[in-house]
Design a protein around this motif. Structure first.
Motif, PDB file in Angstrom:
ATOM      1  N   LEU A  49     -85.602 -84.136  38.608  1.00  0.00           N
ATOM      2  CA  LEU A  49     -84.956 -82.369  38.500  1.00  0.00           C
ATOM      3  C   LEU A  49     -83.995 -82.140  37.915  1.00  0.00           C
ATOM      4  CD1 LEU A  49     -86.586 -79.979  38.765  1.00  0.00           C
ATOM      5  CD2 LEU A  49     -85.505 -79.483  41.009  1.00  0.00           C
ATOM      6  N   TRP A  50     -82.516 -83.754  38.374  1.00  0.00           N
ATOM      7  CA  TRP A  50     -80.986 -83.557  38.114  1.00  0.00           C
ATOM      8  C   TRP A  50     -81.612 -83.661  36.394  1.00  0.00           C
ATOM      9  CZ3 TRP A  50     -77.156 -81.932  38.175  1.00  0.00           C
ATOM     10  CH2 TRP A  50     -76.233 -82.653  37.539  1.00  0.00           C
ATOM     11  N   LEU A  55     -88.390 -86.980  42.797  1.00  0.00           N
ATOM     12  CA  LEU A  55     -88.847 -86.009  41.845  1.00  0.00           C
ATOM     13  C   LEU A  55     -87.509 -85.090  41.646  1.00  0.00           C
ATOM     14  CD1 LEU A  55     -91.913 -84.665  44.095  1.00  0.00           C
ATOM     15  CD2 LEU A  55     -91.605 -86.098  41.351  1.00  0.00           C
ATOM     16  N   MET A  56     -86.764 -85.642  42.743  1.00  0.00           N
ATOM     17  CA  MET A  56     -84.970 -85.045  42.889  1.00  0.00           C
ATOM     18  C   MET A  56     -84.134 -85.698  42.004  1.00  0.00           C
ATOM     19  SD  MET A  56     -84.999 -82.576  44.856  1.00  0.00           S
ATOM     20  CE  MET A  56     -86.876 -82.098  44.786  1.00  0.00           C
ATOM     21  N   LYS A  57     -84.735 -86.872  41.471  1.00  0.00           N
ATOM     22  CA  LYS A  57     -83.353 -87.732  40.543  1.00  0.00           C
ATOM     23  C   LYS A  57     -84.228 -87.205  39.400  1.00  0.00           C
ATOM     24  CE  LYS A  57     -83.521 -91.976  38.520  1.00  0.00           C
ATOM     25  NZ  LYS A  57     -83.604 -93.475  38.702  1.00  0.00           N
ATOM     26  N   GLN A  90     -91.298 -89.051  35.855  1.00  0.00           N
ATOM     27  CA  GLN A  90     -91.480 -89.292  37.909  1.00  0.00           C
ATOM     28  C   GLN A  90     -93.037 -89.269  38.467  1.00  0.00           C
ATOM     29  OE1 GLN A  90     -88.993 -91.160  38.974  1.00  0.00           O
ATOM     30  NE2 GLN A  90     -87.288 -90.812  37.861  1.00  0.00           N
ATOM     31  N   LEU A 141     -92.724 -77.302  41.916  1.00  0.00           N
ATOM     32  CA  LEU A 141     -91.588 -77.871  41.568  1.00  0.00           C
ATOM     33  C   LEU A 141     -90.685 -76.513  40.099  1.00  0.00           C
ATOM     34  CD1 LEU A 141     -90.586 -81.607  42.687  1.00  0.00           C
ATOM     35  CD2 LEU A 141     -88.953 -79.471  43.482  1.00  0.00           C
ATOM     36  N   VAL A 148     -88.160 -73.218  40.648  1.00  0.00           N
ATOM     37  CA  VAL A 148     -86.981 -73.830  39.378  1.00  0.00           C
ATOM     38  C   VAL A 148     -86.725 -73.163  39.029  1.00  0.00           C
ATOM     39  CG1 VAL A 148     -85.225 -75.118  37.496  1.00  0.00           C
ATOM     40  CG2 VAL A 148     -86.166 -75.970  39.747  1.00  0.00           C
ATOM     41  N   LEU A 166     -88.956 -84.972  34.877  1.00  0.00           N
ATOM     42  CA  LEU A 166     -89.403 -84.484  36.139  1.00  0.00           C
ATOM     43  C   LEU A 166     -90.929 -85.110  36.071  1.00  0.00           C
ATOM     44  CD1 LEU A 166     -89.884 -83.342  39.083  1.00  0.00           C
ATOM     45  CD2 LEU A 166     -90.261 -80.782  38.763  1.00  0.00           C
ATOM     46  N   PHE A 179     -89.787 -87.374  47.597  1.00  0.00           N
ATOM     47  CA  PHE A 179     -88.849 -86.103  46.827  1.00  0.00           C
ATOM     48  C   PHE A 179     -87.497 -86.794  46.305  1.00  0.00           C
ATOM     49  CE2 PHE A 179     -85.565 -83.988  49.121  1.00  0.00           C
ATOM     50  CZ  PHE A 179     -85.855 -82.477  48.395  1.00  0.00           C
ATOM     51  N   PRO A 180     -87.370 -88.439  46.696  1.00  0.00           N
ATOM     52  CA  PRO A 180     -86.315 -88.837  46.160  1.00  0.00           C
ATOM     53  C   PRO A 180     -86.296 -88.812  44.689  1.00  0.00           C
ATOM     54  CG  PRO A 180     -86.540 -89.865  48.147  1.00  0.00           C
ATOM     55  CD  PRO A 180     -87.536 -88.987  48.422  1.00  0.00           C
TER      56      PRO A 180
END
Length: 486
Positions: free
Chosen positions: A288-289, A284-286, A444, A465, A469, A441, A281-282
């Motif tokens: 996605l940002w 993938l969130m990076k 990652q 994801l 989004v 994304l 998760f961490p």
């Protein structure tokens, strides 16, 4: 140690150097001290592969680790310089070096006579070799003779590919080159290839991580890995690497680094799907940002370009129409991947001015999306009945005022759905920037399954994801469309 090898140092330590005279040795030490002093306090951009465990891969927190990374950081600490790691992929790393985007490459790179024509190499830091592996449940393929009439896979540009090609005619099989180890292993597990040829420590590490394969041949003698710089350039960095490597071997740190990654022999148990989601998760969130940042910046610039060149396309001036037509033809007529490689590798080679990966990515997406938005604007304006423009002109309004007050407001309503569609397309196109090392994304996700070899599950999470989004943003865009175009 795995594979019945006696020790980590036995795997990779090069032969002892020949003796030199006292005078020669003193001169060499003095030269090395001067060169070492030249790198102290400096920061060097170093390119590497993205998926070549155990030499370079990412742990659960997203940190780039592995034999190459640990060695490089240890040598940098020893010699007093800093490194800025660029995780690009093997082919892209070599292109980045040749275009002077980076000072050096460390990526499990075999030292060959062909590469010596282009690059200068350090002293060898690992002696490699090639082995063949098949799917864990495959009981038919045990030797090279069993490969007749079948397809095998190997990493593009690797020693494994070179070895496989050298024996394919003798044993009658076909070689398929793929981009990275995780993809190759999946290809074998899916049955598209019956076997994979890869560097033996990479295969052994993958097996220890439960990658679904088993090794069926002994190690074939291979070449050595080295740190590379462009021919005749960054010699002080090369000498500092050699000096630091020698120091690590002398103080035992070198063997500790190898043992950290190569001493494992047991197969590790992996958690369930939800544990994978939690662990990834961490990172993938990076990703996605960064995907959203690149998308927003690119669309803002593309919108300006689209409106500007869209009006050029419908202008009465032939020169303006010609400029817009040429722009659209170039960026709609060439693949996005080619454009990305050109702006990140080709343009710096031509101009001598390197671009960071975000800048190159945004330029690529902006110009590409701008070309499509140009056609959306042109189509929207030309969809408005020409009688509307003629009527406004007959009332005494100028051409510009007529376009601004009468034609454009109607055209915007026509163009809005196409703009929303282009927004979605551009967001998805950011995934293509993974090939130049942009850590969005998809990139990652590649990093995650490169270390845990759970490709299907990881890609399912990444796809989910994207879907979430894009669905949210599409619904938001539709709400804004209904609000402003009543």
């Amino acid at each position: 140690m795995f594979l019945g090898i006696g020790g980590a140092s036995a795997l990779s330590a090069p032969a002892a150097p020949t003796a030199v005279s006292a005078g020669s040795q003193s001169a060499d030490v003095k030269s090395a001290d001067v060169q070492s002093a030249d790198v102290k306090g400096k920061t060097f951009a170093i390119a590497t592969d993205t998926t070549f465990a155990p030499f370079e891969f990412r742990d659960g927190s997203g940190e780039l680790i592995g034999i190459d990374m640990d060695l490089l950081h240890a040598i940098a600490d020893e010699e007093g310089f800093e490194v800025d790691i660029k995780s690009l992929g093997f082919d892209a790393a070599l292109q980045a070096l040749q275009s002077n985007q980076v000072a050096g490459v460390i990526a499990g790179m075999s030292i060959t006579d062909e590469r010596k024509q282009i690059f200068d190499f350090s002293d060898p830091y690992f002696d490699s070799g090639v082995q063949m592996a098949v799917a864990k449940n495959n009981e038919e393929i045990k030797t090279y003779e069993d490969l007749k009439g079948k397809t095998v896979t190997a990493k593009r540009g690797s020693e494994g590919e070179t070895f496989a090609n050298s024996i394919k005619d003798q044993y009658g099989f076909t070689v398929k080159a793929l981009a990275d180890s995780a993809t190759m292993y999946d290809d074998v597990k899916a049955g598209n290839s019956v076997a994979v040829f890869d560097d033996y420590p990479v295969l052994a590490y993958g097996v220890s991580q439960n990658n679904g394969l088993k090794i069926v041949t002994d190690k074939e003698q291979g070449s050595s890995y080295g740190f590379a710089v462009n021919k005749g350039q960054n010699q002080e960095l090369l000498q500092a690497f050699d000096k630091g490597l020698a120091a690590l071997k002398a103080n035992g740190e070198y063997d500790k680094i190898l043992d950290k990654y190569l001493a494992k022999s047991e197969v590790e148990e992996q958690g369930g799907f939800f544990q994978l989601v939690k662990d990834s998760f961490p990172a993938l969130m990076k990703g996605l940002w960064l995907t959203m940042v690149a998308t927003v910046l690119s669309l803002a610039i593309a919108l300006v370009l689209g409106v500007l060149f869209g009006f050029f396309k419908v202008a009465e001036n032939k020169i303006l129409r010609g400029i817009a037509t040429t722009y659209v033809a170039i960026f709609r007529g060439t693949p996005l991947l080619v454009q990305a490689f050109f702006f990140y590798f080709g343009l710096p080679q031509m101009t001598g001015q390197p671009l960071d990966v975000l800048t190159a990515g945004v330029i690529t997406l902006s110009l590409n999306a701008g070309a499509y938005m140009t056609e959306i604007v042109r189509g929207g304006i030309q969809s408005v009945d020409t009688g509307q423009l003629e009527a406004s002109r007959s009332l005494g309004l100028s051409y510009v005022t007529s376009m601004r007050r009468v034609v454009v407001p109607q055209a915007v309503k026509i163009m809005t759905p196409s703009f929303i569609n282009q927004f979605v397309i551009t967001l998805k196109d950011t995934s293509l920037l993974a090939v130049i090392g942009f850590a969005e994304l998809t990139y990652q996700g590649q990093q995650i399954y490169a270390s845990n070899f759970r490709t299907g599950e990881t890609l399912l999470i990444v796809a989910a994801l994207y879907f979430i989004v894009i669905t949210i943003l599409t619904q938001l865009s539709n709400v804004l469309d209904r609000k402003f175009n009543k």
